[in-house]
Motif scaffolding. Sequence first.
Motif, mmCIF file in Angstrom:
data_model
loop_
_atom_site.group_PDB
_atom_site.id
_atom_site.type_symbol
_atom_site.label_atom_id
_atom_site.label_comp_id
_atom_site.label_asym_id
_atom_site.label_seq_id
_atom_site.Cartn_x
_atom_site.Cartn_y
_atom_site.Cartn_z
ATOM 1 N N VAL A 78 0.832 -1.197 0.000
ATOM 2 C CA VAL A 78 0.000 0.000 0.000
ATOM 3 C C VAL A 78 0.867 1.247 0.000
ATOM 4 O O VAL A 78 0.512 2.276 -0.584
ATOM 5 N N GLU A 79 2.019 1.179 0.633
ATOM 6 C CA GLU A 79 2.966 2.291 0.581
ATOM 7 C C GLU A 79 3.351 2.593 -0.869
ATOM 8 O O GLU A 79 3.440 3.759 -1.275
ATOM 9 N N ASN A 80 3.575 1.540 -1.655
ATOM 10 C CA ASN A 80 3.866 1.733 -3.077
ATOM 11 C C ASN A 80 2.673 2.318 -3.817
ATOM 12 O O ASN A 80 2.836 3.095 -4.763
ATOM 13 N N MET A 81 1.456 1.954 -3.384
ATOM 14 C CA MET A 81 0.255 2.530 -3.998
ATOM 15 C C MET A 81 0.210 4.040 -3.822
ATOM 16 O O MET A 81 -0.114 4.781 -4.755
ATOM 17 N N PHE A 82 0.535 4.502 -2.622
ATOM 18 C CA PHE A 82 0.487 5.944 -2.361
ATOM 19 C C PHE A 82 1.525 6.703 -3.180
ATOM 20 O O PHE A 82 1.329 7.882 -3.494
ATOM 21 N N TYR A 137 -3.941 -2.279 -8.898
ATOM 22 C CA TYR A 137 -3.650 -3.502 -9.651
ATOM 23 C C TYR A 137 -2.164 -3.816 -9.704
ATOM 24 O O TYR A 137 -1.775 -4.977 -9.809
ATOM 25 N N SER A 138 -1.313 -2.799 -9.647
ATOM 26 C CA SER A 138 0.122 -3.058 -9.693
ATOM 27 C C SER A 138 0.593 -3.832 -8.470
ATOM 28 O O SER A 138 1.580 -4.572 -8.537
ATOM 29 N N PRO A 141 -2.914 -7.681 -8.096
ATOM 30 C CA PRO A 141 -3.476 -8.017 -9.415
ATOM 31 C C PRO A 141 -4.831 -8.709 -9.336
ATOM 32 O O PRO A 141 -5.611 -8.648 -10.291
ATOM 33 N N ASP A 142 -5.137 -9.367 -8.222
ATOM 34 C CA ASP A 142 -6.391 -10.102 -8.089
ATOM 35 C C ASP A 142 -7.503 -9.280 -7.452
ATOM 36 O O ASP A 142 -8.598 -9.788 -7.228
ATOM 37 N N ALA A 143 -7.235 -8.024 -7.133
ATOM 38 C CA ALA A 143 -8.277 -7.191 -6.519
ATOM 39 C C ALA A 143 -9.348 -6.837 -7.542
ATOM 40 O O ALA A 143 -9.121 -6.874 -8.754
#
Length: 423
Positions: A78-82, A137-138, A141-143
């Motif tokens: 999630v850190e990468n998501m932000f 998704y990055s 991927p299954d979300a």
Amino acid sequence: MDIVINTSGLESFFNLPPDKIFWVFFTNFGWLILAIAFLIGARDVWLFYIRTKWSKTHKNILLAIDIPKGNEQSPKAVENMFTYLGGAHGTQNFYEKWFEGIYQKSFSYEIVSLEGYTQFLIRTPVEFRNLIESSVYSQYPDAEISEVDDYTETVPQRYPDEEWDIFGSEFILQAPWYLPFKTYEEFEHKMGPSETQFKDPMAALMDLCGSLKQGEQFWFQMIVIPTGFDWVKDAQKELDKVLGRKKKANPGMFIQGLEFVGNASEAILPIWGDIDPSKAKKDEKRTMLDLTPKEKRQVEAIHLKSIKMGFQTKLRVVYVAKKEVMNKAKVFNGFVGYIKQFISLDLNSFKPDLKITMTKTVYFNRESRLNVKKRNLFNNYINRSDSGREPFLLNIEELATLWHFPVEANVKSPMIQKAPGRK
């Protein structure tokens, strides 16, 4: 030639009675104070008007994120998501800000429980939908991501209400923003099986969300506003204060002249004699060896916070329920218990904003003031507004600590919506 200063006017002024001193001062200078206050107020009203006008031309959507079954990803994902949100940052020039009303758009990361059913959501400007979906998704991927209706429309929109009541607050930092709180990395240990070495702090919040009964709703909102990198310089200034470092000023002509005189005086210093070294001003710069253990920890923490991307942030919590089932002690105090997991007594922590936004009043005219607070909190929440208390800066590690998908090995909450399988 002697210069004579006539102070009789000042003496006669200060010899007046206190009430006359006030009125004389107000008559001569009070208009200036009123004029400045009027200009500041007019500026704020104009900025609010032009921003509201510009915002009506844009649309926001609410995306529900169904986490994959058997999630083993840590908050690092999630850190990468932000980090992706940095792509939404933009700058505005003077004309765009003050005449077109353009401002930096924000995102809202939310966790809601509707009668025990828990959902993770992200509200985003429609033009950044692909950015949000790519960020999810990055890492997952299954979300599954789907656009949903706004859940805030399922309850009364104005308070007080005959059947429903509301309680909540914004949460603010105990200490200055440059000091971090306890993040997810400090919840990891090396004991036990590898899948249980991370003790997910989200478990407490998921248990609270799953305990809600019919007629109860819990909303948690984290407003995230992309920003630049000026805050890194501010954090460095705080480090310099602790270490006793002084900023080197750019010398002007006058300073250079003083330096020339100083150099000349050193040339004839043997004639006058040496200056006692004990009387010379010592440099107050400190090293890490001169710091106390607490100061060392703070210096390291400030440095580690400033090396990761940061965002202006605001936290809100709203508990909406029917009056006959409302249980503030369980829900709101339960969230306070969850947020206290991140306390670091020598660094930072969160606390409810008791003074301004919390729906609680004391002393006089309590009921009418309470209703105003409830309406302000509710409207700011449903509008995902940055109004209220000033946002504070958190980096991506802190954001991921507060909002991340639970690690299933640690969190057993059957009421969390999950993706059924690989798409």
